[in-house]
Scaffold this motif. Structure first.
Motif, PDB file in Angstrom:
ATOM      1  N   PRO A  77       0.830  -1.207   0.000  1.00 22.63           N
ATOM      2  CA  PRO A  77       0.000   0.000   0.000  1.00 22.63           C
ATOM      3  C   PRO A  77       0.859   1.249   0.000  1.00 22.63           C
ATOM      4  O   PRO A  77       1.856   1.336   0.723  1.00 22.63           O
ATOM      5  CB  PRO A  77      -0.796  -0.103   1.300  1.00 22.63           C
ATOM      6  CG  PRO A  77      -0.777  -1.552   1.646  1.00 22.63           C
ATOM      7  CD  PRO A  77       0.525  -2.087   1.117  1.00 22.63           C
ATOM      8  N   GLY A  78       0.485   2.224  -0.814  1.00 22.45           N
ATOM      9  CA  GLY A  78       1.271   3.441  -0.961  1.00 22.45           C
ATOM     10  C   GLY A  78       0.881   4.547  -0.019  1.00 22.45           C
ATOM     11  O   GLY A  78      -0.029   4.419   0.803  1.00 22.45           O
ATOM     12  N   GLN A 115       3.305  -4.060   5.724  1.00 23.33           N
ATOM     13  CA  GLN A 115       3.372  -5.045   4.650  1.00 23.33           C
ATOM     14  C   GLN A 115       4.788  -5.039   4.099  1.00 23.33           C
ATOM     15  O   GLN A 115       5.337  -3.981   3.792  1.00 23.33           O
ATOM     16  CB  GLN A 115       2.373  -4.737   3.541  1.00 23.33           C
ATOM     17  CG  GLN A 115       0.967  -5.090   3.945  1.00 23.33           C
ATOM     18  CD  GLN A 115       0.045  -5.215   2.745  1.00 23.33           C
ATOM     19  OE1 GLN A 115       0.457  -5.546   1.641  1.00 23.33           O
ATOM     20  NE2 GLN A 115      -1.227  -4.949   2.979  1.00 23.33           N
ATOM     21  N   LEU A 116       5.370  -6.220   4.019  1.00 19.56           N
ATOM     22  CA  LEU A 116       6.709  -6.406   3.474  1.00 19.56           C
ATOM     23  C   LEU A 116       6.603  -7.274   2.232  1.00 19.56           C
ATOM     24  O   LEU A 116       6.044  -8.367   2.286  1.00 19.56           O
ATOM     25  CB  LEU A 116       7.616  -7.089   4.507  1.00 19.56           C
ATOM     26  CG  LEU A 116       9.017  -7.493   4.027  1.00 19.56           C
ATOM     27  CD1 LEU A 116       9.844  -6.273   3.637  1.00 19.56           C
ATOM     28  CD2 LEU A 116       9.715  -8.323   5.099  1.00 19.56           C
ATOM     29  N   THR A 147       4.737 -11.529  -0.252  1.00 19.13           N
ATOM     30  CA  THR A 147       4.275 -10.323   0.439  1.00 19.13           C
ATOM     31  C   THR A 147       3.589 -10.769   1.716  1.00 19.13           C
ATOM     32  O   THR A 147       2.741 -11.659   1.682  1.00 19.13           O
ATOM     33  CB  THR A 147       3.297  -9.510  -0.439  1.00 19.13           C
ATOM     34  OG1 THR A 147       3.967  -9.163  -1.662  1.00 19.13           O
ATOM     35  CG2 THR A 147       2.850  -8.246   0.261  1.00 19.13           C
ATOM     36  N   ILE A 148       3.982 -10.153   2.829  1.00 21.16           N
ATOM     37  CA  ILE A 148       3.482 -10.549   4.139  1.00 21.16           C
ATOM     38  C   ILE A 148       2.937  -9.327   4.860  1.00 21.16           C
ATOM     39  O   ILE A 148       3.569  -8.262   4.873  1.00 21.16           O
ATOM     40  CB  ILE A 148       4.624 -11.150   4.998  1.00 21.16           C
ATOM     41  CG1 ILE A 148       5.219 -12.360   4.305  1.00 21.16           C
ATOM     42  CG2 ILE A 148       4.144 -11.497   6.388  1.00 21.16           C
ATOM     43  CD1 ILE A 148       6.479 -12.870   4.961  1.00 21.16           C
ATOM     44  N   ALA A 149       1.774  -9.468   5.500  1.00 21.08           N
ATOM     45  CA  ALA A 149       1.210  -8.407   6.339  1.00 21.08           C
ATOM     46  C   ALA A 149       1.399  -8.809   7.801  1.00 21.08           C
ATOM     47  O   ALA A 149       1.275  -9.989   8.148  1.00 21.08           O
ATOM     48  CB  ALA A 149      -0.275  -8.229   6.041  1.00 21.08           C
ATOM     49  N   PHE A 150       1.727  -7.831   8.641  1.00 18.02           N
ATOM     50  CA  PHE A 150       1.924  -8.094  10.064  1.00 18.02           C
ATOM     51  C   PHE A 150       1.684  -6.812  10.844  1.00 18.02           C
ATOM     52  O   PHE A 150       1.606  -5.729  10.264  1.00 18.02           O
ATOM     53  CB  PHE A 150       3.332  -8.654  10.335  1.00 18.02           C
ATOM     54  CG  PHE A 150       4.448  -7.766   9.860  1.00 18.02           C
ATOM     55  CD1 PHE A 150       5.092  -6.905  10.737  1.00 18.02           C
ATOM     56  CD2 PHE A 150       4.864  -7.790   8.534  1.00 18.02           C
ATOM     57  CE1 PHE A 150       6.121  -6.087  10.307  1.00 18.02           C
ATOM     58  CE2 PHE A 150       5.893  -6.977   8.091  1.00 18.02           C
ATOM     59  CZ  PHE A 150       6.524  -6.125   8.985  1.00 18.02           C
ATOM     60  N   ALA A 173      10.181  -4.010  -0.363  1.00 16.83           N
ATOM     61  CA  ALA A 173       9.321  -2.836  -0.203  1.00 16.83           C
ATOM     62  C   ALA A 173       8.594  -3.014   1.127  1.00 16.83           C
ATOM     63  O   ALA A 173       8.129  -4.114   1.436  1.00 16.83           O
ATOM     64  CB  ALA A 173       8.316  -2.735  -1.344  1.00 16.83           C
ATOM     65  N   LEU A 174       8.521  -1.951   1.914  1.00 15.03           N
ATOM     66  CA  LEU A 174       7.877  -2.018   3.220  1.00 15.03           C
ATOM     67  C   LEU A 174       7.001  -0.791   3.398  1.00 15.03           C
ATOM     68  O   LEU A 174       7.437   0.340   3.151  1.00 15.03           O
ATOM     69  CB  LEU A 174       8.928  -2.057   4.349  1.00 15.03           C
ATOM     70  CG  LEU A 174       8.381  -1.994   5.767  1.00 15.03           C
ATOM     71  CD1 LEU A 174       7.668  -3.293   6.139  1.00 15.03           C
ATOM     72  CD2 LEU A 174       9.495  -1.698   6.756  1.00 15.03           C
ATOM     73  N   SER A 175       5.757  -1.008   3.804  1.00 16.48           N
ATOM     74  CA  SER A 175       4.870   0.119   4.105  1.00 16.48           C
ATOM     75  C   SER A 175       4.306  -0.052   5.513  1.00 16.48           C
ATOM     76  O   SER A 175       4.160  -1.171   6.013  1.00 16.48           O
ATOM     77  CB  SER A 175       3.716   0.199   3.088  1.00 16.48           C
ATOM     78  OG  SER A 175       2.834  -0.881   3.235  1.00 16.48           O
ATOM     79  N   LEU A 176       4.031   1.080   6.145  1.00 14.55           N
ATOM     80  CA  LEU A 176       3.401   1.111   7.472  1.00 14.55           C
ATOM     81  C   LEU A 176       2.121   1.921   7.352  1.00 14.55           C
ATOM     82  O   LEU A 176       2.138   3.032   6.846  1.00 14.55           O
ATOM     83  CB  LEU A 176       4.316   1.778   8.500  1.00 14.55           C
ATOM     84  CG  LEU A 176       5.617   1.070   8.817  1.00 14.55           C
ATOM     85  CD1 LEU A 176       6.516   1.979   9.643  1.00 14.55           C
ATOM     86  CD2 LEU A 176       5.338  -0.216   9.570  1.00 14.55           C
ATOM     87  N   GLN A 177       1.031   1.369   7.835  1.00 15.66           N
ATOM     88  CA  GLN A 177      -0.256   2.037   7.793  1.00 15.66           C
ATOM     89  C   GLN A 177      -0.822   2.050   9.203  1.00 15.66           C
ATOM     90  O   GLN A 177      -1.017   0.986   9.817  1.00 15.66           O
ATOM     91  CB  GLN A 177      -1.192   1.311   6.831  1.00 15.66           C
ATOM     92  CG  GLN A 177      -2.473   2.030   6.563  1.00 15.66           C
ATOM     93  CD  GLN A 177      -3.225   1.358   5.424  1.00 15.66           C
ATOM     94  OE1 GLN A 177      -2.841   0.302   4.917  1.00 15.66           O
ATOM     95  NE2 GLN A 177      -4.321   1.963   5.030  1.00 15.66           N
TER      96      GLN A 177
END
Length: 180
Positions: A77-78, A115-116, A147-150, A173-177
């Protein structure tokens, strides 16, 4: 010979540009911006071996380095997602940077969905937690071409993220939401 020298100089210049403004105890660790997030651009590892070894590692990546940022924007996610920060992206390799630590010094305390995504033949192990903790997340996240969500929860301002590579050069790629 001239082409090899030009490729080596280009790699050194790219590494120098990517590391401008970075600090840390590992391989170039970006600090957080005033908003609490590092630059959303792709990072290039700091060469710790010869230019030839770094160039050989770069050739093993699943895509050219200049395409990693664009891939990252579709892999996780961006920044346009609700409560999301910028995306961290780049690549790791055993010959250049098998260990990468990022400090998000201004990241607000709270619960985050992370998400990584990783692509390549290596395995990235990620841990995250408070800035001043030696022992980070209880369960490391292991990414092997997926791709993994945690979830990541912090109780104080700031967060650190540590990625370790085992195996072949791999992009991430790593995003934090922020969770509401």
């Amino acid at each position: 010979m001239a082409m090899r020298r030009a490729a080596t100089i280009g790699l050194i210049l790219a590494a120098g540009i990517a590391l401008a403004g970075c600090t840390g105890e590992a391989t170039g660790s970006p600090t957080g911006s005033p908003a609490g997030s590092p630059s959303p651009s792709a990072s290039t590892p700091q060469p710790t071996s010869t230019g030839e070894a770094a160039a050989a590692d770069e050739a093993l990546l699943p895509m050219p380095v200049e395409e990693i940022k664009d891939w990252a924007e579709t892999a996780v996610p961006g920044a346009d997602a609700e409560e999301a920060g910028p995306i961290l992206s780049g690549w790791l390799s055993e010959n250049t940077s098998p260990h990468h630590k990022t400090f998000l010094k201004s990241q607000e305390a709270g619960a985050y969905q992370a998400q990584l995504a990783c692509r390549g033949d290596g395995t990235i192990t990620l841990t995250a937690g408070e800035l001043d903790e030696e022992q980070l997340s209880a369960e490391p996240i292991v990414c092997d071409n997926e791709t993994i969500a945690f979830d990541v929860t912090t109780t104080a301002t700031g967060m650190q993220i540590v990625m370790d590579l085992e195996g072949a050069p791999t992009i991430y790629a790593l995003s934090l939401q922020r969770m509401s």
